[in-house]
Enzyme design. Structure first.
Site, short mmCIF file in Angstrom:
data_model
loop_
_atom_site.label_atom_id
_atom_site.label_comp_id
_atom_site.label_asym_id
_atom_site.label_seq_id
_atom_site.Cartn_x
_atom_site.Cartn_y
_atom_site.Cartn_z
N ASN A 83 0.80 -1.22 0.00
CA ASN A 83 0.00 0.00 0.00
C ASN A 83 0.84 1.29 0.00
O ASN A 83 0.41 2.30 -0.54
CB ASN A 83 -0.93 0.00 1.22
CG ASN A 83 -1.47 1.38 1.52
OD1 ASN A 83 -2.37 1.88 0.85
ND2 ASN A 83 -0.91 2.04 2.54
N TYR A 149 3.52 9.67 -10.81
CA TYR A 149 2.74 8.78 -9.95
C TYR A 149 1.77 7.94 -10.79
O TYR A 149 1.67 6.73 -10.63
CB TYR A 149 1.98 9.62 -8.93
CG TYR A 149 0.98 8.86 -8.09
CD1 TYR A 149 1.38 8.12 -6.99
CD2 TYR A 149 -0.39 8.91 -8.39
CE1 TYR A 149 0.46 7.44 -6.20
CE2 TYR A 149 -1.31 8.23 -7.62
CZ TYR A 149 -0.88 7.50 -6.52
OH TYR A 149 -1.79 6.81 -5.75
N GLY A 150 1.04 8.60 -11.69
CA GLY A 150 0.11 7.88 -12.54
C GLY A 150 0.81 6.85 -13.39
O GLY A 150 0.31 5.72 -13.58
N ALA A 151 1.99 7.20 -13.91
CA ALA A 151 2.76 6.26 -14.73
C ALA A 151 3.21 5.06 -13.89
O ALA A 151 3.17 3.92 -14.35
CB ALA A 151 3.95 6.97 -15.35
N ALA A 152 3.64 5.32 -12.65
CA ALA A 152 4.07 4.24 -11.77
C ALA A 152 2.91 3.31 -11.44
O ALA A 152 3.06 2.08 -11.43
CB ALA A 152 4.67 4.82 -10.49
N LYS A 153 1.74 3.87 -11.18
CA LYS A 153 0.58 3.04 -10.86
C LYS A 153 0.11 2.26 -12.08
O LYS A 153 -0.39 1.13 -11.95
CB LYS A 153 -0.55 3.91 -10.30
CG LYS A 153 -0.27 4.47 -8.93
CD LYS A 153 -0.05 3.38 -7.88
CE LYS A 153 0.03 3.93 -6.48
NZ LYS A 153 0.22 2.87 -5.47
#
Length: 254
Positions: A83, A149-153
């Site tokens: 998480n 962040y979006g790319a990592a997720k």
């Protein structure tokens, strides 16, 4: 009577992670949480309290030591909930490469490395185990202000699919992707209570999610009711977000 499961929740001291830890505690599981600093109050339910392990998830040595400690002290790990993560607002054109690397490390590489450790232990267990990645709605839509962040997720969603193929059948790998969640830090993103209410009104269910609701989704994905679910991404977003163009369209919206 089934054996009490051992569950590790990274970043389980606050926010979504705390809601996840409380959901597993309520289900009767033995819950371990980890973080850089011990919280003033550990997640608890009735007479059960989470156990804290000091560990920085971006530190490879700390991750190895934590997993070795779990192996030696408890002997098994049934569920890992990856998480820990997050990102502050940053303009993609102006943020430094160092900043972007740190966001990718926290939200993709660190959970991947911890999953490797967990898989090694779970593969040796007769009952195997479950790895739950906590993704984000940012993985499947534009993420302005948090592009890295979006790319990592998005990477987490793909990683879930790949690891499910590589690590099955002993280990199930799944992802739970929350939408907008109300936490103790909501004001940093949405402003005061009125701001939170206005943002919540844009969601079809007319509110933000509560951390415990994300916990319940993780609990289900890790449980026997989802025994044939692997490689899947469960999106928990209250119906999504109303397309902004509808506010400008000259149509009957009643």
């Amino acid at each position: 009577m089934s054996q009490q499961r051992v569950v590790l929740v990274t970043g389980g001291a606050r926010g979504v992670g705390r809601g996840i830890a409380e959901a597993f505690l309520a289900a009767g599981d033995r819950v371990l949480i980890c973080g850089r600093n011990a919280p003033e109050h550990l997640p608890a339910h009735d007479d059960r309290t989470a156990e804290f392990i000091e560990a920085n998830v971006r530190d490879s040595d700390a991750l190895a030591a934590m997993m070795e400690g779990i192996r030696n002290r408890i002997g098994r790990l049934d569920v890992l909930v990856n998480n820990a993560g997050g990102a502050p607002y940053a303009d993609a054109a102006e943020a430094s490469p160092r900043f972007h690397k740190a966001i990718i490390e926290l939200n993709l590489l660190a959970p991947f490395e911890l999953a490797q450790h967990a898989n090694r232990l779970m593969q040796q267990q007769a009952t195997g185990g479950v790895i739950v990645f906590v993704g984000s709605i940012s993985a499947v839509r534009a993420s302005p202000g948090t592009a890295a962040y979006g790319a990592a997720k998005a990477g987490i969603v793909n990683l879930t699919q790949s690891l499910a193929v590589e690590w099955g059948p002993k280990v199930r790998v799944v992802c739970v992707s929350p939408g907008l969640v109300e936490t103790e830090q909501s004001e940093l993103h949405y402003g005061d209570a009125d701001g939170v209410a206005r943002v919540g009104a844009t969601v079809p269910l007319r509110r933000l999610a509560q951390p415990r609701e994300i916990g319940e989704a993780c609990l289900w994905m890790s449980g026997s009711g989802a025994s044939y679910v692997s490689g899947s991404n469960l999106i928990v977003h209250g119906g999504g977000e109303r397309p902004s163009f509808l506010a400008e369209a000259n149509v009957n919206q009643t």
